[in-house]
Motif scaffolding. Structure first.
Motif, mmCIF file in Angstrom:
data_model
loop_
_atom_site.group_PDB
_atom_site.id
_atom_site.type_symbol
_atom_site.label_atom_id
_atom_site.label_comp_id
_atom_site.label_asym_id
_atom_site.label_seq_id
_atom_site.Cartn_x
_atom_site.Cartn_y
_atom_site.Cartn_z
ATOM 1 N N SER A 42 86.619 6.298 -17.444
ATOM 2 C CA SER A 42 86.439 7.460 -18.762
ATOM 3 C C SER A 42 88.074 7.550 -19.257
ATOM 4 C CB SER A 42 85.853 8.537 -18.521
ATOM 5 O OG SER A 42 86.316 9.234 -17.895
ATOM 6 N N ARG A 43 88.880 7.722 -18.603
ATOM 7 C CA ARG A 43 90.222 8.056 -19.345
ATOM 8 C C ARG A 43 90.861 6.886 -19.706
ATOM 9 N NH1 ARG A 43 94.413 11.439 -16.004
ATOM 10 N NH2 ARG A 43 95.434 11.088 -18.075
ATOM 11 N N ARG A 44 90.432 5.602 -18.931
ATOM 12 C CA ARG A 44 91.117 4.299 -19.473
ATOM 13 C C ARG A 44 90.247 3.967 -20.855
ATOM 14 N NH1 ARG A 44 92.062 0.307 -14.212
ATOM 15 N NH2 ARG A 44 93.681 1.813 -13.200
ATOM 16 N N ALA A 45 89.201 4.078 -20.799
ATOM 17 C CA ALA A 45 88.382 3.657 -22.046
ATOM 18 C C ALA A 45 89.047 4.484 -23.147
ATOM 19 C CB ALA A 45 87.076 4.039 -21.915
ATOM 20 N N GLN A 46 89.342 5.773 -22.830
ATOM 21 C CA GLN A 46 89.762 6.612 -24.267
ATOM 22 C C GLN A 46 91.216 6.119 -24.633
ATOM 23 O OE1 GLN A 46 89.673 10.768 -22.784
ATOM 24 N NE2 GLN A 46 87.070 10.765 -22.928
ATOM 25 N N SER A 47 91.905 5.919 -23.751
ATOM 26 C CA SER A 47 93.361 5.434 -23.997
ATOM 27 C C SER A 47 93.259 4.163 -24.885
ATOM 28 C CB SER A 47 94.148 5.319 -22.585
ATOM 29 O OG SER A 47 93.718 4.533 -21.748
ATOM 30 N N HIS A 48 92.384 3.177 -24.291
ATOM 31 C CA HIS A 48 92.507 1.841 -25.054
ATOM 32 C C HIS A 48 91.980 2.103 -26.504
ATOM 33 C CE1 HIS A 48 91.816 -2.308 -25.238
ATOM 34 N NE2 HIS A 48 90.636 -2.111 -25.864
ATOM 35 N N HIS A 49 90.805 2.929 -26.655
ATOM 36 C CA HIS A 49 90.230 3.142 -28.025
ATOM 37 C C HIS A 49 91.285 3.888 -29.028
ATOM 38 C CE1 HIS A 49 87.345 3.814 -31.003
ATOM 39 N NE2 HIS A 49 87.619 5.192 -31.083
ATOM 40 N N SER A 50 92.225 4.718 -28.184
ATOM 41 C CA SER A 50 92.983 5.441 -29.248
ATOM 42 C C SER A 50 94.280 4.422 -29.480
ATOM 43 C CB SER A 50 93.497 6.535 -28.414
ATOM 44 O OG SER A 50 94.455 6.258 -27.280
ATOM 45 N N GLU A 64 93.379 2.793 -32.748
ATOM 46 C CA GLU A 64 93.020 3.761 -34.003
ATOM 47 C C GLU A 64 94.359 3.937 -34.869
ATOM 48 O OE1 GLU A 64 91.382 7.446 -32.697
ATOM 49 O OE2 GLU A 64 89.613 6.468 -32.514
#
Length: 222
Positions: free
Chosen positions: A27-35, A38
């Protein structure tokens, strides 16, 4: 027994902890990839600069008789087929007619095909009859029917004087009528004999000597 239960509980707890750690890490890796996406500037397209695509070409119209066939297949109604009219380019080139087989012609309008060899193997029924029967058949034939004659012999003529009842004078008469070969005499019918009898001297000898039987033997037809 209690020890086995404790080991099982320990394994289950360890598996749970490992699964929770893996889920948290993903979940942390997915959040960092989305940000990371942005922060990038967005590209805006001006409506005036975008080229308007040209309209697609109209599909070719189906042939009329194909539509009729499709309708007949779906509705069950039989539509008669009308073939399209042929244009000038579709017509076959002109082919001249082939000439007919060459014929031997005589002055008295008698013809025989050179390619027709079946007539040379025909034997008249008179060859097996008695002179009296031949005379009766010839009398019933009336004025007779013209026999097969040859205008210009393509091979050496046969010696008709070998036939009993034909001398040199009779052979010349027969040759003048287009009779040159044994197979011609062998095929005479009663009508042919009646026709010949009206054009030669001593016609009674045809039946009395049975020229047809003699000619068939000379021609080796029987």
């Amino acid at each position: 027994m209690i020890l086995l239960i404790l080991k099982s509980l320990g394994l289950m707890l360890g598996a749970f902890l490992i699964s929770a750690w893996l889920g948290w890490n993903l979940s942390r890796r997915a959040q960092s990839h989305h940000s990371a996406f942005e922060g990038r500037p967005r590209v805006s397209f001006d409506e005036e600069t975008v080229a308007t695509p040209e309209p697609a070409a109209a599909p070719p119209q189906p042939v009329a008789y194909l539509d009729a066939a499709a309708e007949a297949f779906t509705t069950g109604v039989v539509v008669p087929f009308v073939p399209p009219k042929a244009t000038e380019s579709d017509k076959a080139p002109y082919a001249p007619p082939q000439p007919a087989p060459r014929l031997d012609t005589a002055a008295n309008n008698v013809l025989i095909r050179r390619e027709d060899n079946s007539l040379q193997r025909r034997v008249s029924s008179l060859a097996a009859m008695t002179p009296e029967s031949i005379q009766a058949a010839v009398q019933q034939a009336g004025t007779g029917l013209e026999p097969i004659r040859v205008g210009v012999p393509q091979s050496p003529p046969d010696d008709l004087t070998v036939i009993s009842g034909i001398d040199s004078a009779r052979q010349r008469e027969l040759n003048s009528l287009g009779i040159f070969y044994y197979w011609q005499v062998a095929g005479w019918s009663p009508e042919n004999v009646a026709w010949i009898s009206n054009r030669i001297l001593s016609p009674e000898r045809v039946a009395r000597e049975n020229w047809m039987s003699q000619a068939a033997r000379l021609a080796r037809l029987h």
